[in-house]
Scaffold this motif. Sequence first.
Motif, PDB file in Angstrom:
ATOM      1  N   ALA A  40      46.736  51.915 120.650  1.00  0.00           N
ATOM      2  CA  ALA A  40      46.333  52.544 121.904  1.00  0.00           C
ATOM      3  C   ALA A  40      46.214  54.052 121.798  1.00  0.00           C
ATOM      4  O   ALA A  40      46.948  54.709 121.060  1.00  0.00           O
ATOM      5  CB  ALA A  40      47.326  52.185 123.002  1.00  0.00           C
ATOM      6  N   GLY A  85      57.243  51.745 113.706  1.00  0.00           N
ATOM      7  CA  GLY A  85      56.561  50.453 113.732  1.00  0.00           C
ATOM      8  C   GLY A  85      56.816  49.635 112.475  1.00  0.00           C
ATOM      9  O   GLY A  85      56.226  48.564 112.308  1.00  0.00           O
ATOM     10  N   GLY A  86      57.660  50.122 111.579  1.00  0.00           N
ATOM     11  CA  GLY A  86      57.921  49.398 110.341  1.00  0.00           C
ATOM     12  C   GLY A  86      56.693  49.344 109.446  1.00  0.00           C
ATOM     13  O   GLY A  86      56.482  48.396 108.696  1.00  0.00           O
ATOM     14  N   LEU A 145      55.773  41.645 123.400  1.00  0.00           N
ATOM     15  CA  LEU A 145      55.089  41.479 122.111  1.00  0.00           C
ATOM     16  C   LEU A 145      56.099  41.668 120.983  1.00  0.00           C
ATOM     17  O   LEU A 145      56.933  42.572 121.033  1.00  0.00           O
ATOM     18  CB  LEU A 145      53.956  42.493 121.969  1.00  0.00           C
ATOM     19  CG  LEU A 145      52.805  42.369 122.980  1.00  0.00           C
ATOM     20  CD1 LEU A 145      51.803  43.494 122.755  1.00  0.00           C
ATOM     21  CD2 LEU A 145      52.133  41.011 122.876  1.00  0.00           C
ATOM     22  N   ASP A 191      55.542  42.377 117.724  1.00  0.00           N
ATOM     23  CA  ASP A 191      55.259  43.498 116.834  1.00  0.00           C
ATOM     24  C   ASP A 191      54.113  44.288 117.454  1.00  0.00           C
ATOM     25  O   ASP A 191      52.966  44.200 117.025  1.00  0.00           O
ATOM     26  CB  ASP A 191      54.867  42.939 115.463  1.00  0.00           C
ATOM     27  CG  ASP A 191      54.980  43.986 114.377  1.00  0.00           C
ATOM     28  OD1 ASP A 191      55.163  45.171 114.721  1.00  0.00           O
ATOM     29  OD2 ASP A 191      54.855  43.615 113.203  1.00  0.00           O
ATOM     30  N   PRO A 192      54.412  45.071 118.490  1.00  0.00           N
ATOM     31  CA  PRO A 192      53.328  45.617 119.328  1.00  0.00           C
ATOM     32  C   PRO A 192      52.282  46.431 118.577  1.00  0.00           C
ATOM     33  O   PRO A 192      51.096  46.294 118.868  1.00  0.00           O
ATOM     34  CB  PRO A 192      54.069  46.477 120.362  1.00  0.00           C
ATOM     35  CG  PRO A 192      55.463  46.598 119.894  1.00  0.00           C
ATOM     36  CD  PRO A 192      55.737  45.454 118.980  1.00  0.00           C
ATOM     37  N   LEU A 193      52.695  47.246 117.591  1.00  0.00           N
ATOM     38  CA  LEU A 193      51.693  48.090 116.935  1.00  0.00           C
ATOM     39  C   LEU A 193      50.717  47.287 116.076  1.00  0.00           C
ATOM     40  O   LEU A 193      49.618  47.750 115.793  1.00  0.00           O
ATOM     41  CB  LEU A 193      52.365  49.171 116.076  1.00  0.00           C
ATOM     42  CG  LEU A 193      53.180  50.227 116.813  1.00  0.00           C
ATOM     43  CD1 LEU A 193      53.540  51.366 115.884  1.00  0.00           C
ATOM     44  CD2 LEU A 193      52.457  50.758 118.042  1.00  0.00           C
ATOM     45  N   LEU A 197      55.313  53.005 122.930  1.00  0.00           N
ATOM     46  CA  LEU A 197      54.342  51.983 122.525  1.00  0.00           C
ATOM     47  C   LEU A 197      54.865  51.253 121.290  1.00  0.00           C
ATOM     48  O   LEU A 197      54.719  50.039 121.161  1.00  0.00           O
ATOM     49  CB  LEU A 197      52.981  52.607 122.215  1.00  0.00           C
ATOM     50  CG  LEU A 197      52.138  53.048 123.413  1.00  0.00           C
ATOM     51  CD1 LEU A 197      50.841  53.684 122.936  1.00  0.00           C
ATOM     52  CD2 LEU A 197      51.849  51.888 124.344  1.00  0.00           C
ATOM     53  N   ALA A 198      55.483  51.993 120.381  1.00  0.00           N
ATOM     54  CA  ALA A 198      56.035  51.367 119.172  1.00  0.00           C
ATOM     55  C   ALA A 198      57.250  50.516 119.523  1.00  0.00           C
ATOM     56  O   ALA A 198      57.521  49.504 118.892  1.00  0.00           O
ATOM     57  CB  ALA A 198      56.410  52.432 118.149  1.00  0.00           C
ATOM     58  N   LYS A 233      64.206  50.286 111.914  1.00  0.00           N
ATOM     59  CA  LYS A 233      62.932  51.006 111.950  1.00  0.00           C
ATOM     60  C   LYS A 233      63.055  52.239 112.833  1.00  0.00           C
ATOM     61  O   LYS A 233      62.634  53.335 112.472  1.00  0.00           O
ATOM     62  CB  LYS A 233      61.835  50.094 112.530  1.00  0.00           C
ATOM     63  CG  LYS A 233      61.555  48.855 111.728  1.00  0.00           C
ATOM     64  CD  LYS A 233      60.338  48.117 112.260  1.00  0.00           C
ATOM     65  CE  LYS A 233      60.593  47.420 113.563  1.00  0.00           C
ATOM     66  NZ  LYS A 233      59.520  46.502 113.969  1.00  0.00           N
TER      67      LYS A 233
END
Lengths: 237, 262
Positions: A82, A106-107, A73, A75-77, B94-95, B2
């Motif tokens: 989750a 997550g930027g 992905l 940009d996963p967040l 996860l991030a 980031k």
Amino acid sequence: MSETTPIEFINLTKDFGKSHAVHALSAKVARGRITGFFGPNGAGKSTSLRCLLGLAKATSGQALIDGKAYAELVDPLHKVGAILDSRGFNGSLSGKKNLLIVAAAGGIADSRVDEVLDLVELTGAANHKTKGYSLGMMQRLSLAGALLGDPEILVLDEPGNGLDPIGIAWLRSFLRKLADEGRTILVSSHQLAEMQHTVDDVLVMNQGELVAAGKIADVQGGLSLEEAFLKIVMAKK
Amino acid sequence: MKLIKSEFRKVFYPKSFIWLTIGAMGLASLSTAPAAYAIKRFAKLALPGHGLENADVVDGIYSKSISGYLFVMIIGALAMTGEFKHNTAVATFLASPKRHHVMWAKMLVAAVVGIAVMLISTATGFIAAYLGLQQYSDAAAPHSSVFIDTLGAAVVTGAVLAVIGVAIGTLIRSQTPAVVGIVIYMYLVERLIIVFWPDGGKWLPTGLITSMTNLKVSTSAGPMTIDTSAYLEPTPAIFMLIAYAVVFALLALTTTLRRDID
Ligand SMILES: Nc1ncnc2c1ncn2[C@@H]1O[C@H](COP(=O)(O)OP(=O)(O)O)[C@@H](O)[C@H]1O
Ligand SMILES: [Mg+2]
């Protein structure tokens, strides 16, 4: 707009040593609906979700988000938020600082942290150390963390764990609100009764295998979910 | 970028960072000022000319200002073990599901922080050494080169040991064993090897760090000095130390970093 499946398990198997924690799980989760991921403790729910989120490696098969492995992905967040039963916080930092750390990774703008804390009604405790939080506050902080990226998809592992009845009621209406905004939600619980009135669809697991799937009314067949579950499990024996 | 911002927050938000820095400053101070006292005290036991009147011996005391590096290694290790201790590893990965990105960010941030902590603690050590030596009017003045050599060594040591710390934290994951292991290894195992098998000891991190300070202590003179005449030159010592970091980092990247996150 091509309709991809938001969440799909394809023949997912995860072994720990000789035992199957998850065995040949195949299932799809429909977009814009709340899907309950139910089953008793040890059924394999968390393991399946950890494989879905790239935290555990599947022994075989796949678990995909919009047709992609989680690690692929972009940009996963922003795609997936989750909560996992093992997700924790640094107790010596405030709830806000814990989320600021995740937001940076997550930027995501710092101002969004205040927004999500407000959404879960934790603004008053935002600057308190999380080691002083109650279980219910921790669950809400986890939920705030999941919402940081304003994701289309939510994967929530036992978000009701440890909540009192008022907390559960709050959670149910909160999830409904999120679904009404068009999000896809996969929510697990080992207490079948807890969420049965909140979900649209169900996936029911037992001992690592999917034992029932479909619209909640169809799976229940007029019974309570618990009764329906026992009937299904007995029939398999 | 980031991830780097996130990693800096992880280092600077907890108060423990301040304590670790103070620890490095304290260790640097305790490694210098008391050494002046001990050398003076045991001067009778040492060979003539190896007391404080010898500028090389005084250099040796100042160069001990580098000793805070143990804390830098611990700061590096905590960067990863903290994730598993507090179960924040889930949120972190996860991030950033591409786990090696997280590890690169941690190593880079630990290196920057490690350099800063080493500059602060080494400067503190210099001051402690100066104050300690002031008590003895016959103490020689140090060579001016010792300050530059030691600060240079401190910068390299800060960066490299922080990276090794991150790698060890990744390999061991569990906080207490990682930190206790680092302390026992650096303070007991390596010191014993250096004393009993100097030819081997010079290839180990502590020996290499001493090499980098460019000390020229030619004979084992007193209770607080070691024979550095057979040690590597600073440049090969730097490369050797970097080689340790590369090996540990590659080991961690290819093994434990890939394991399931519970
Ligand atoms: N890290 C692990 N190592 C060994 N066995 C595990 C591990 N995680 C889960 N299991 C086992 O896998 C099975 C499924 O566990 P889990 O996915 O946590 O179930 P659930 O979330 O439905 O309660 C259980 O039998 C559990 O003991
Ligand atoms: Mg579970």
